[in-house]
Design an enzyme around this catalytic site. Structure first.
Site, PDB file in Angstrom:
ATOM      1  N   ASN A 176     -37.098  -0.537  38.720  1.00 51.84           N
ATOM      2  CA  ASN A 176     -36.961   0.139  37.503  1.00 51.84           C
ATOM      3  C   ASN A 176     -35.295   0.221  37.118  1.00 51.84           C
ATOM      4  OD1 ASN A 176     -36.442   2.187  35.622  1.00 51.84           O
ATOM      5  ND2 ASN A 176     -37.402   3.658  36.654  1.00 51.84           N
ATOM      6  N   LYS A 188     -33.567   1.437  34.782  1.00 54.95           N
ATOM      7  CA  LYS A 188     -33.257   2.761  34.169  1.00 54.95           C
ATOM      8  C   LYS A 188     -32.263   2.468  33.130  1.00 54.95           C
ATOM      9  CE  LYS A 188     -34.493   5.411  38.070  1.00 54.95           C
ATOM     10  NZ  LYS A 188     -34.295   6.522  39.149  1.00 54.95           N
ATOM     11  N   HIS A 204     -42.529   8.491  33.832  1.00 62.21           N
ATOM     12  CA  HIS A 204     -41.552   8.482  34.997  1.00 62.21           C
ATOM     13  C   HIS A 204     -41.151   9.994  34.896  1.00 62.21           C
ATOM     14  CE1 HIS A 204     -37.706   7.996  37.155  1.00 62.21           C
ATOM     15  NE2 HIS A 204     -38.446   7.050  37.478  1.00 62.21           N
ATOM     16  N   GLU A 235     -38.113  10.976  35.393  1.00 63.78           N
ATOM     17  CA  GLU A 235     -37.093  11.450  34.113  1.00 63.78           C
ATOM     18  C   GLU A 235     -37.592  11.599  32.845  1.00 63.78           C
ATOM     19  OE1 GLU A 235     -34.837   8.017  35.443  1.00 63.78           O
ATOM     20  OE2 GLU A 235     -34.552   8.839  37.584  1.00 63.78           O
ATOM     21  N   GLU A 258     -44.288   8.928  43.201  1.00 62.25           N
ATOM     22  CA  GLU A 258     -42.667   9.292  43.272  1.00 62.25           C
ATOM     23  C   GLU A 258     -42.319  10.646  43.386  1.00 62.25           C
ATOM     24  OE1 GLU A 258     -40.393   5.412  41.550  1.00 62.25           O
ATOM     25  OE2 GLU A 258     -40.891   7.016  39.903  1.00 62.25           O
ATOM     26  N   GLY A 317     -33.527   8.724  43.699  1.00 62.14           N
ATOM     27  CA  GLY A 317     -32.045   8.686  43.693  1.00 62.14           C
ATOM     28  C   GLY A 317     -31.270   9.618  44.657  1.00 62.14           C
ATOM     29  N   SER A 355     -36.154   6.358  46.323  1.00 62.77           N
ATOM     30  CA  SER A 355     -35.067   5.944  47.259  1.00 62.77           C
ATOM     31  C   SER A 355     -35.820   4.882  48.364  1.00 62.77           C
ATOM     32  CB  SER A 355     -34.626   7.272  48.276  1.00 62.77           C
ATOM     33  OG  SER A 355     -33.850   7.940  47.214  1.00 62.77           O
TER      34      SER A 355
HETATM   35  P1  PGA Z   1     -34.505   5.200  43.137  1.00 61.76           P
HETATM   36  O1  PGA Z   1     -35.372   5.479  41.919  1.00 61.76           O
HETATM   37  O2  PGA Z   1     -35.384   4.256  43.990  1.00 61.76           O
HETATM   38  O3  PGA Z   1     -33.044   5.030  42.831  1.00 61.76           O
HETATM   39  O4  PGA Z   1     -35.118   6.536  43.882  1.00 61.76           O
HETATM   40  C1  PGA Z   1     -36.848   5.222  41.856  1.00 61.76           C
HETATM   41  C2  PGA Z   1     -37.306   5.779  40.749  1.00 61.76           C
HETATM   42  O5  PGA Z   1     -36.884   6.284  39.876  1.00 61.76           O
HETATM   43  O6  PGA Z   1     -38.306   4.864  40.173  1.00 61.76           O
END
Ligand code: PGA
Length: 253
Positions: A12, A14, A98, A100, A169, A175, A214
């Site tokens: 992803n 983003k 997601h 976010e 997740e 992140g 992460s």
């Molecule tokens: P990250 O993001 O690996 O940077 O923690 C995962 C995601 O948001 O799908």
């Protein structure tokens, strides 16, 4: 194990790499994926890069995903992108729900279910994201929250002939550099599998449950070794073909 539970590693991107740099990144992914015939690899670039990346991926085994979609086919919805447009652009997958999107853009479980249905109706494989916040985990609410998120899409995914993916997740792990330990991840993944099983054993058998939050080259193998972890949804570490490739190589595939 059901053949549709082949390891799946999805990147992803983003709101990073929307232009020329995205093509370079995609070329790096194509190169390592060639060496991994038994792993499904997918990238989810920003909308503006989809058409260019579709060309880069052409003839490769790497799948193209959208990061989001709007659940109407066409209409006066300024700024939105529909599933049929994504399909025409070369996407085979779509991330929906997601955290976010849920947190920053206020998407509800019901809206995520609509998007999941819209993706399936356009022959896009949804990667449905679920996960609890830190406050919810600390309050002992993890399984209740995740179950509500899964329940919202359960009828839609059970009806689908396509094998969808669910990505667990934990929001506190995205992140942040903090990741769920393998036992913590497996507990939730096994619970998700059991809810799918209760709905329809065939649904549980064909659904891939990815872990995200992460995931890095150095923690991927222990997470991916868990019996109910069928792959990973990777953010930060997918922005470099070196680390993304290392995660893909850490699968059971
Ligand atoms: P990250 O993001 O690996 O940077 O923690 C995962 C995601 O948001 O799908």
């Amino acid at each position: 194990m059901h053949p549709s539970r082949r390891p799946l590693i999805a990147g992803n991107w983003k709101m990073f790499h929307g232009g020329r740099s995205s093509v370079e990144l995609a070329s790096g992914v194509v190169a390592f994926a060639r060496e991994l015939p038994s792993v499904d690899v997918v990238v989810a670039p920003p909308f503006t890069a989809l058409a260019a990346i579709a060309e880069t991926l052409d003839g490769s085994k790497v799948g193209l995903a959208a990061q989001n979609l709007y659940p109407k086919d066409t209409g006066a919805f300024t700024g939105e992108i529909s599933a049929p447009f994504l399909k025409e652009c070369g996407c085979a997958w779509a991330i929906v729900g997601h955290s976010e999107r849920r947190q920053v853009f206020g998407e509800t479980d019901a809206f995520v279910a609509e998007k999941t249905a819209a993706a399936l109706a356009s022959d896009l494989v949804p990667i449905v994201c679920v996960g609890e916040t830190l406050a919810q985990r600390e309050a002992g609410e993890t399984l209740r929250i995740v179950k509500a998120q899964v329940d919202a899409v359960l009828d839609v995914i059970a009806r689908a002939s396509t094998a969808v993916a669910v990505a667990y997740e934990p929001v506190w792990a995205i992140g942040t550099g903090k990741t769920a330990g393998p036992a913590e991840a497996e507990e939730v993944h096994a619970a998700i599998r059991s809810w799918l099983e209760r709905k329809d054993p065939a649904l549980a058998a064909r659904t891939r449950i990815l872990y995200g939050g992460s995931v890095k080259a150095d923690n991927a193998a222990s997470l991916l070794a868990c019996p109910n972890v069928d792959g990973a949804l990777v953010g930060g570490a997918s922005l470099d073909p070196g680390s993304f490739g290392a995660i893909a190589r850490a699968t059971k595939g």
